[in-house]
Design an enzyme around this catalytic site. Structure first.
Site: not given
Length: 258
Positions: A113, A221, A223
């Site tokens: 990001c 994202h 993660e």
């Protein structure tokens, strides 16, 4: 053998409106520890406390995280406006030279990001402060309401360059991702290869052409739900493999970039 160390670029926060802190999302640490199989280490991204040279000796690789503050537009030759949002000049002072140093040395990093945008700016690229204002673009921002799960839900497709680095890594030319950003890449920096795009043409995946190490970076994202998501898991697994190669040999494996 001890697990290699991955430095997670921290962000500046104020707790209870008065207590300054550096922090990183738990999902970043979980992805690094559980999927990349490395030791997560939160970095206070401020040149008053750490230097790029010190970080590169302490850490084997880096995750350039997302964050609410944006890269200051002066870093890519523009005047700041209200549309550019909040800034963190201390993080700029660490992350941007860190990217350039890692590219030159071959030390692995994964950009996420804001980190994706930092990689582009560090190498001379530019950003637009509000992608949704461009003709033909959609709103890529995080939904303002709903649960965290709903905000991080998969919301659009990303199409990779057929036969490119991300296509080969994912085993698919098109994947579904979340989207939680307002700014986006307009002009790619030197040696930046845009290797994936959202359906509206917004750049979503990149790497640095000719870099000796792992430089894959994404606008979404990964993660979030990294251990279970079929797009996130191969990305963090490949990053972890690159970090272990670096920790063992002090150089990137030749297979990292094509």
């Amino acid at each position: 053998m001890a697990r290699p160390v991955v430095g997670i670029i921290g962000n500046s926060y104020t707790i209870n409106d008065r207590y300054p802190a550096h922090a990183g999302g738990t999902i970043n640490s979980a992805a690094v520890a559980e999927v990349a199989d490395c030791v997560p280490l939160i970095i206070p991204s401020d040149p008053r406390y750490v230097s790029v040279a010190e970080l590169m000796e302490v850490c084997d690789g880096f995750v350039l995280t997302g964050g609410r503050p944006n890269v200051h537009p002066e870093e890519y030759g523009e005047t700041p406006t209200e549309a550019h949002g909040a800034f963190d000049r201390a993080r700029d002072a660490i992350s941007l030279p860190l990217v350039r140093a890692c590219v030159a040395r071959g030390q692995p990093f994964l950009g996420i990001c804001r980190g994706f945008q930092e990689v582009n700016v560090a190498l001379g690229g530019t950003l637009h402060p509000e992608i949704r204002d461009l003709p033909g673009r959609v709103n890529h921002r995080m939904p303002p309401d709903g649960t965290v799960e709903e905000q991080f839900a998969l919301r659009h497709k990303v199409r990779f360059q057929p036969g490119g680095v991300f296509h080969r890594l994912m085993g698919a030319v098109e994947v579904m991702t979340n989207t939680l950003h307002g700014q986006g890449v307009i002009a790619a920096g030197r040696d930046i290869v845009i290797d994936g795009w959202a359906h509206d043409g917004t750049p979503e995946a990149l790497y640095v052409r000719g870099a000796p190490g792992f430089t894959l970076s994404v606008q979404w994202h990964p993660e979030w739900n990294a251990a279970a998501d079929p797009v996130s898991r191969p990305l963090f697994t490949a990053f972890g493999d690159a970090v272990r190669d670096w920790a063992r040999t002090g150089r990137a494996p030749l297979r990292q970039m094509a």
